[in-house]
Scaffold this motif. Structure first.
Motif, PDB file in Angstrom:
ATOM      1  N   LEU A  19       0.792  -1.214  -0.059  1.00  0.00           N
ATOM      2  CA  LEU A  19       0.058   0.105   0.081  1.00  0.00           C
ATOM      3  C   LEU A  19       1.012   1.153  -0.018  1.00  0.00           C
ATOM      4  O   LEU A  19       1.393   1.577   0.949  1.00  0.00           O
ATOM      5  N   THR A  20       1.036   2.024  -1.261  1.00  0.00           N
ATOM      6  CA  THR A  20       1.904   3.069  -1.063  1.00  0.00           C
ATOM      7  C   THR A  20       0.657   4.415  -0.942  1.00  0.00           C
ATOM      8  O   THR A  20      -0.443   4.459  -1.280  1.00  0.00           O
ATOM      9  N   PHE A  21       1.266   5.229  -0.297  1.00  0.00           N
ATOM     10  CA  PHE A  21       0.248   6.335   0.318  1.00  0.00           C
ATOM     11  C   PHE A  21       1.263   7.802   0.501  1.00  0.00           C
ATOM     12  O   PHE A  21       2.391   7.416   0.824  1.00  0.00           O
ATOM     13  N   PRO A  22       0.445   8.755   0.507  1.00  0.00           N
ATOM     14  CA  PRO A  22       1.333  10.119   0.764  1.00  0.00           C
ATOM     15  C   PRO A  22       1.310  10.393   2.163  1.00  0.00           C
ATOM     16  O   PRO A  22       0.568  10.112   3.140  1.00  0.00           O
ATOM     17  N   VAL A  23       2.764  11.146   2.324  1.00  0.00           N
ATOM     18  CA  VAL A  23       2.600  11.670   4.001  1.00  0.00           C
ATOM     19  C   VAL A  23       3.023  13.231   3.522  1.00  0.00           C
ATOM     20  O   VAL A  23       4.471  13.426   3.479  1.00  0.00           O
ATOM     21  N   TYR A  27       7.701   9.708  12.538  1.00  0.00           N
ATOM     22  CA  TYR A  27       8.305   9.874  10.948  1.00  0.00           C
ATOM     23  C   TYR A  27       8.870  11.341  11.224  1.00  0.00           C
ATOM     24  O   TYR A  27       9.683  11.684  10.193  1.00  0.00           O
ATOM     25  N   GLN A  28       8.689  12.228  12.200  1.00  0.00           N
ATOM     26  CA  GLN A  28       9.389  13.535  12.201  1.00  0.00           C
ATOM     27  C   GLN A  28      10.939  13.268  12.163  1.00  0.00           C
ATOM     28  O   GLN A  28      11.616  12.486  13.040  1.00  0.00           O
ATOM     29  N   ASN A  29      11.593  14.271  11.467  1.00  0.00           N
ATOM     30  CA  ASN A  29      13.134  14.150  11.426  1.00  0.00           C
ATOM     31  C   ASN A  29      13.481  12.901  10.644  1.00  0.00           C
ATOM     32  O   ASN A  29      14.750  12.550  10.871  1.00  0.00           O
ATOM     33  N   ARG A  30      12.473  12.271   9.968  1.00  0.00           N
ATOM     34  CA  ARG A  30      13.091  11.026   9.193  1.00  0.00           C
ATOM     35  C   ARG A  30      12.923  11.323   7.583  1.00  0.00           C
ATOM     36  O   ARG A  30      11.826  11.991   7.232  1.00  0.00           O
ATOM     37  N   GLU A  31      13.590  10.477   7.052  1.00  0.00           N
ATOM     38  CA  GLU A  31      13.331  10.585   5.452  1.00  0.00           C
ATOM     39  C   GLU A  31      12.402   9.528   4.833  1.00  0.00           C
ATOM     40  O   GLU A  31      12.873   8.470   4.985  1.00  0.00           O
ATOM     41  N   LEU A  32      11.195   9.763   4.442  1.00  0.00           N
ATOM     42  CA  LEU A  32      10.363   8.858   3.886  1.00  0.00           C
ATOM     43  C   LEU A  32      10.608   8.481   2.514  1.00  0.00           C
ATOM     44  O   LEU A  32      11.076   9.662   1.899  1.00  0.00           O
ATOM     45  N   GLU A  75      -1.496 -16.720   6.111  1.00  0.00           N
ATOM     46  CA  GLU A  75      -2.077 -17.954   5.431  1.00  0.00           C
ATOM     47  C   GLU A  75      -2.705 -17.755   3.873  1.00  0.00           C
ATOM     48  O   GLU A  75      -3.305 -16.632   3.800  1.00  0.00           O
ATOM     49  N   LYS A  76      -2.580 -18.587   2.921  1.00  0.00           N
ATOM     50  CA  LYS A  76      -3.171 -18.360   1.742  1.00  0.00           C
ATOM     51  C   LYS A  76      -4.760 -18.511   2.081  1.00  0.00           C
ATOM     52  O   LYS A  76      -5.106 -19.435   2.653  1.00  0.00           O
ATOM     53  N   ASP A  77      -5.582 -17.548   0.994  1.00  0.00           N
ATOM     54  CA  ASP A  77      -6.892 -17.768   0.909  1.00  0.00           C
ATOM     55  C   ASP A  77      -7.552 -17.427   2.402  1.00  0.00           C
ATOM     56  O   ASP A  77      -8.753 -17.413   2.620  1.00  0.00           O
ATOM     57  N   GLN A  78      -6.878 -16.633   3.265  1.00  0.00           N
ATOM     58  CA  GLN A  78      -7.388 -16.078   4.339  1.00  0.00           C
ATOM     59  C   GLN A  78      -7.258 -14.520   4.278  1.00  0.00           C
ATOM     60  O   GLN A  78      -6.361 -13.988   3.994  1.00  0.00           O
ATOM     61  N   TRP A  79      -8.336 -13.804   4.660  1.00  0.00           N
ATOM     62  CA  TRP A  79      -8.606 -12.580   4.345  1.00  0.00           C
ATOM     63  C   TRP A  79      -8.039 -11.786   5.920  1.00  0.00           C
ATOM     64  O   TRP A  79      -8.251 -12.246   6.801  1.00  0.00           O
ATOM     65  N   TYR A  80      -7.335 -10.671   5.462  1.00  0.00           N
ATOM     66  CA  TYR A  80      -6.755  -9.757   6.508  1.00  0.00           C
ATOM     67  C   TYR A  80      -7.122  -8.383   6.432  1.00  0.00           C
ATOM     68  O   TYR A  80      -7.124  -7.903   5.193  1.00  0.00           O
ATOM     69  N   ASN A  81      -7.676  -7.872   7.616  1.00  0.00           N
ATOM     70  CA  ASN A  81      -7.972  -6.365   7.705  1.00  0.00           C
ATOM     71  C   ASN A  81      -6.885  -5.454   7.843  1.00  0.00           C
ATOM     72  O   ASN A  81      -6.224  -5.816   8.798  1.00  0.00           O
ATOM     73  N   ILE A  82      -6.607  -4.635   7.176  1.00  0.00           N
ATOM     74  CA  ILE A  82      -5.490  -3.870   6.985  1.00  0.00           C
ATOM     75  C   ILE A  82      -5.889  -2.343   7.261  1.00  0.00           C
ATOM     76  O   ILE A  82      -6.674  -1.925   6.242  1.00  0.00           O
ATOM     77  N   ARG A  83      -5.566  -1.581   8.001  1.00  0.00           N
ATOM     78  CA  ARG A  83      -5.747  -0.283   8.284  1.00  0.00           C
ATOM     79  C   ARG A  83      -4.351   0.642   8.510  1.00  0.00           C
ATOM     80  O   ARG A  83      -3.459   0.270   9.289  1.00  0.00           O
ATOM     81  N   LEU A  84      -4.438   1.535   8.041  1.00  0.00           N
ATOM     82  CA  LEU A  84      -3.212   2.762   8.048  1.00  0.00           C
ATOM     83  C   LEU A  84      -3.760   4.024   8.424  1.00  0.00           C
ATOM     84  O   LEU A  84      -4.687   4.416   7.964  1.00  0.00           O
ATOM     85  N   LYS A  85      -2.900   4.698   9.123  1.00  0.00           N
ATOM     86  CA  LYS A  85      -3.486   6.029   9.679  1.00  0.00           C
ATOM     87  C   LYS A  85      -2.056   6.846   9.639  1.00  0.00           C
ATOM     88  O   LYS A  85      -1.043   6.488  10.199  1.00  0.00           O
ATOM     89  N   VAL A  86      -2.242   8.168   9.100  1.00  0.00           N
ATOM     90  CA  VAL A  86      -1.067   8.823   8.688  1.00  0.00           C
ATOM     91  C   VAL A  86      -1.764  10.262   9.508  1.00  0.00           C
ATOM     92  O   VAL A  86      -2.398  10.963   8.948  1.00  0.00           O
ATOM     93  N   SER A  87      -0.942  10.715  10.480  1.00  0.00           N
ATOM     94  CA  SER A  87      -1.313  11.967  11.273  1.00  0.00           C
ATOM     95  C   SER A  87       0.020  12.873  10.887  1.00  0.00           C
ATOM     96  O   SER A  87       0.732  12.789  10.097  1.00  0.00           O
ATOM     97  N   GLU A  88       0.057  14.276  11.677  1.00  0.00           N
ATOM     98  CA  GLU A  88       1.032  15.217  11.279  1.00  0.00           C
ATOM     99  C   GLU A  88       2.262  14.711  11.792  1.00  0.00           C
ATOM    100  O   GLU A  88       3.388  15.033  11.496  1.00  0.00           O
ATOM    101  N   SER A  89       2.674  13.593  12.790  1.00  0.00           N
ATOM    102  CA  SER A  89       3.673  13.311  13.161  1.00  0.00           C
ATOM    103  C   SER A  89       4.059  11.704  13.042  1.00  0.00           C
ATOM    104  O   SER A  89       5.058  11.086  13.031  1.00  0.00           O
ATOM    105  N   LYS A  90       2.942  10.832  13.020  1.00  0.00           N
ATOM    106  CA  LYS A  90       3.208   9.581  13.058  1.00  0.00           C
ATOM    107  C   LYS A  90       2.267   8.629  11.942  1.00  0.00           C
ATOM    108  O   LYS A  90       1.448   9.153  11.186  1.00  0.00           O
ATOM    109  N   ASP A 117      14.512   6.572   5.691  1.00  0.00           N
ATOM    110  CA  ASP A 117      15.983   6.873   5.556  1.00  0.00           C
ATOM    111  C   ASP A 117      16.700   5.906   4.571  1.00  0.00           C
ATOM    112  O   ASP A 117      17.887   5.514   4.722  1.00  0.00           O
ATOM    113  N   GLY A 118      15.891   5.513   3.498  1.00  0.00           N
ATOM    114  CA  GLY A 118      16.173   4.844   2.385  1.00  0.00           C
ATOM    115  C   GLY A 118      16.434   3.190   2.780  1.00  0.00           C
ATOM    116  O   GLY A 118      17.180   2.682   1.815  1.00  0.00           O
ATOM    117  N   ILE A 119      16.008   2.903   3.762  1.00  0.00           N
ATOM    118  CA  ILE A 119      16.095   1.502   4.091  1.00  0.00           C
ATOM    119  C   ILE A 119      14.970   0.808   4.130  1.00  0.00           C
ATOM    120  O   ILE A 119      13.867   1.237   4.507  1.00  0.00           O
TER     121      ILE A 119
END
Length: 221
Positions: A110-114, A183-188, A153-168, A137-139
């Motif tokens: 999942l590629t997302f903006p920050v 992510y403050q002071n880190r290179e994304l 596991e194959k064929d098993q559903w997983y619920n994925i949730r992502l939250k992007v705030s001003e700092s985390k 930081d390039g890693i």
């Protein structure tokens, strides 16, 4: 006369079966889109790729919609879709359900903006167990502090949730916290392979996956 009555009865039965199948199919599509949180906006209608396009990685496998799911077929590298409409850069949540049906690598990248940067949440990478953010930081996720190892596991559903705030950046899989990163002071960043997934995209690596219940909602801090 008897043969005509018999034929009419068969036709009525066929029509009833066809109508029943269509009704069941429609109910399936609706039910697959019900796992959307309150005040969230669905990003997938369960029927078409409206507002999405197949990402032209050059290595992609086939992508189609079937039974209320987006089926991302295995390719020679990345395969996936990217969102074509405007999307917030910060203070938002995004979620989806995903499962791997074949292959042995990540079934949800999942590629997302920050703010003005981008990052990717990798689920099931590096041979199957790695969860984390790429890149910090390039890693890659397999080597930075966001790495978590999980069994999928194959064929098993997983619920994925992502939250992007001003700092985390925070992420959960089936309500289990897997990423809690300031992510403050880190290179994304993102790996070059997924650059076409910006600003919001979902991809796999040499793996077939199914995706449903894609949504987002904004919040204020």
């Amino acid at each position: 006369m008897l043969s005509k009555v018999f034929i009419i009865l068969i036709l009525i039965a066929l029509i009833a079966c066809t109508s029943g199948n269509k009704s069941e199919e429609n109910q399936t599509v609706v039910s697959l889109q019900e796992n959307i949180p309150e005040q969230a906006q669905a990003l997938f209608n369960g029927k078409t790729l409206d507002n999405w396009e197949i990402t032209n990685f050059g290595t992609q496998g086939p992508v189609r919609v079937s039974g209320g799911k987006i089926v991302i077929g295995m390719g020679d590298g990345c395969s996936g879709i990217n969102f074509t409409e405007a999307f917030p850069k910060v203070n938002y949540e995004v979620g989806l359900d995903a499962r791997k049906t074949s292959g042995n690598d990540f079934f949800c990248g999942l590629t997302f903006p920050v703010n003005e940067k981008f990052c990717s949440l990798i689920v099931g990478g590096w041979g199957g167990p790695v969860v984390g953010l790429s890149t910090i930081d390039g890693i890659d996720a397999s080597e930075n502090e966001t790495e978590t190892l999980m069994r999928f596991e194959k064929d098993q559903w997983y619920n994925i949730r992502l939250k992007v705030s001003e700092s985390k950046i925070t992420a959960w899989i089936d309500d289990e916290l897997v990423v809690d990163f300031d992510y403050q002071n880190r290179e994304l960043g993102i790996r070059p392979e997924v650059s076409l997934s910006r600003p919001l995209g979902i991809c796999t690596w040499m793996t077939t996956a199914e995706i449903k219940n894609i949504w987002f909602r904004e919040f204020s801090e």
